[in-house]
Scaffold this motif. Structure first.
Motif, PDB file in Angstrom:
ATOM      1  N   TYR A  45      46.077  59.684  61.419  1.00  0.00           N
ATOM      2  CA  TYR A  45      47.023  58.765  61.012  1.00  0.00           C
ATOM      3  C   TYR A  45      48.713  59.208  61.272  1.00  0.00           C
ATOM      4  O   TYR A  45      48.877  60.242  61.010  1.00  0.00           O
ATOM      5  CB  TYR A  45      47.009  58.395  59.565  1.00  0.00           C
ATOM      6  N   SER A  46      49.485  58.291  61.725  1.00  0.00           N
ATOM      7  CA  SER A  46      50.659  58.437  61.956  1.00  0.00           C
ATOM      8  C   SER A  46      51.565  58.522  60.523  1.00  0.00           C
ATOM      9  O   SER A  46      50.971  57.973  59.659  1.00  0.00           O
ATOM     10  CB  SER A  46      51.470  57.424  62.876  1.00  0.00           C
ATOM     11  N   VAL A  47      52.492  59.071  60.332  1.00  0.00           N
ATOM     12  CA  VAL A  47      53.469  59.142  59.199  1.00  0.00           C
ATOM     13  C   VAL A  47      53.887  57.801  58.834  1.00  0.00           C
ATOM     14  O   VAL A  47      53.762  57.597  57.432  1.00  0.00           O
ATOM     15  CB  VAL A  47      54.899  60.160  59.491  1.00  0.00           C
ATOM     16  N   ALA A  48      54.009  56.907  59.589  1.00  0.00           N
ATOM     17  CA  ALA A  48      54.298  55.397  59.181  1.00  0.00           C
ATOM     18  C   ALA A  48      53.323  54.957  58.428  1.00  0.00           C
ATOM     19  O   ALA A  48      53.390  54.118  57.525  1.00  0.00           O
ATOM     20  CB  ALA A  48      54.697  54.597  60.585  1.00  0.00           C
ATOM     21  N   GLN A  49      52.146  55.167  58.676  1.00  0.00           N
ATOM     22  CA  GLN A  49      51.036  54.452  57.924  1.00  0.00           C
ATOM     23  C   GLN A  49      50.717  55.030  56.656  1.00  0.00           C
ATOM     24  O   GLN A  49      50.015  54.467  55.815  1.00  0.00           O
ATOM     25  CB  GLN A  49      49.662  54.857  58.769  1.00  0.00           C
ATOM     26  N   PHE A  50      51.445  56.219  56.210  1.00  0.00           N
ATOM     27  CA  PHE A  50      51.193  56.729  54.766  1.00  0.00           C
ATOM     28  C   PHE A  50      52.535  56.240  53.904  1.00  0.00           C
ATOM     29  O   PHE A  50      52.588  55.966  52.880  1.00  0.00           O
ATOM     30  CB  PHE A  50      51.645  58.246  54.844  1.00  0.00           C
ATOM     31  N   GLN A  51      53.632  55.700  54.760  1.00  0.00           N
ATOM     32  CA  GLN A  51      54.774  55.274  54.114  1.00  0.00           C
ATOM     33  C   GLN A  51      54.355  53.901  53.500  1.00  0.00           C
ATOM     34  O   GLN A  51      53.783  53.113  53.949  1.00  0.00           O
ATOM     35  CB  GLN A  51      55.861  55.147  54.956  1.00  0.00           C
ATOM     36  N   GLY A  52      55.476  53.524  52.254  1.00  0.00           N
ATOM     37  CA  GLY A  52      55.292  52.236  51.634  1.00  0.00           C
ATOM     38  C   GLY A  52      55.078  52.270  50.272  1.00  0.00           C
ATOM     39  O   GLY A  52      54.979  53.404  49.522  1.00  0.00           O
ATOM     40  N   GLN A  53      54.573  51.144  49.767  1.00  0.00           N
ATOM     41  CA  GLN A  53      54.340  51.250  48.323  1.00  0.00           C
ATOM     42  C   GLN A  53      52.812  51.254  48.188  1.00  0.00           C
ATOM     43  O   GLN A  53      52.006  50.189  48.821  1.00  0.00           O
ATOM     44  CB  GLN A  53      55.030  49.886  47.441  1.00  0.00           C
ATOM     45  N   TRP A  54      52.220  51.814  47.128  1.00  0.00           N
ATOM     46  CA  TRP A  54      50.828  51.739  46.872  1.00  0.00           C
ATOM     47  C   TRP A  54      50.759  51.511  45.490  1.00  0.00           C
ATOM     48  O   TRP A  54      51.344  52.171  44.613  1.00  0.00           O
ATOM     49  CB  TRP A  54      50.384  53.433  47.267  1.00  0.00           C
TER      50      TRP A  54
END
Length: 143
Positions: A45-54
């Motif tokens: 997975y790319s770094v962008a796929q980890f980013q965000g609100q969970w």
């Protein structure tokens, strides 16, 4: 003799329809649709796929995952826990480094945090203390 002949014709017709029904094309059409594959050892997975609100599957606040702008070994994910979890864990921020295509891990004080992506919309945050205490948090995307 005529009955025996009719019986053999019916048997051959039945056998022919059975063979036609068991061909690979028919079997492939009868198979149920498989669910999408989850992350495995070869997933990256790319770094962008980890980013965000969970979000947790409860009434707690969201967990924010941000990334620094560095690439390669200097890349870090910054995990900010909500106030509710800060009270339980004892701190509210973790800095994680990539350990595989699906997981990032980091140690802060006596705690080790691991963020693992299971799919594009679900993850798990695993926090372990030095005393053997563990906290597993199933997460889902809240964007």
């Amino acid at each position: 003799m005529k009955c025996l002949h009719v019986l053999s014709v019916v048997a051959v017709a039945t056998l022919g329809s059975f063979v036609a029904a068991s061909t690979p094309a028919f079997c492939a059409a009868a198979k149920p649709v498989a669910p999408p594959a989850l992350a495995d050892a070869h997933t990256n997975y790319s770094v962008a796929q980890f980013q965000g609100q969970w979000a947790l599957m409860s009434n707690m606040g969201t967990i924010n995952v941000m990334a620094n702008k560095a690439l390669g070994p200097a890349a870090r994910l910054l995990v900010a826990l909500p106030e509710d979890l800060k009270k339980i864990v004892g701190q509210d921020r973790f800095s994680l480094a990539r350990v595989s295509g699906t997981a990032w891990q980091g140690a802060e004080g006596d705690l080790t945090a691991t963020l693992t992506l299971i799919s594009e919309n679900s993850a798990q945050l695993h926090i372990t203390g030095k005393g053997g205490h563990k906290l597993d948090l199933p997460l889902y995307r809240n964007d």
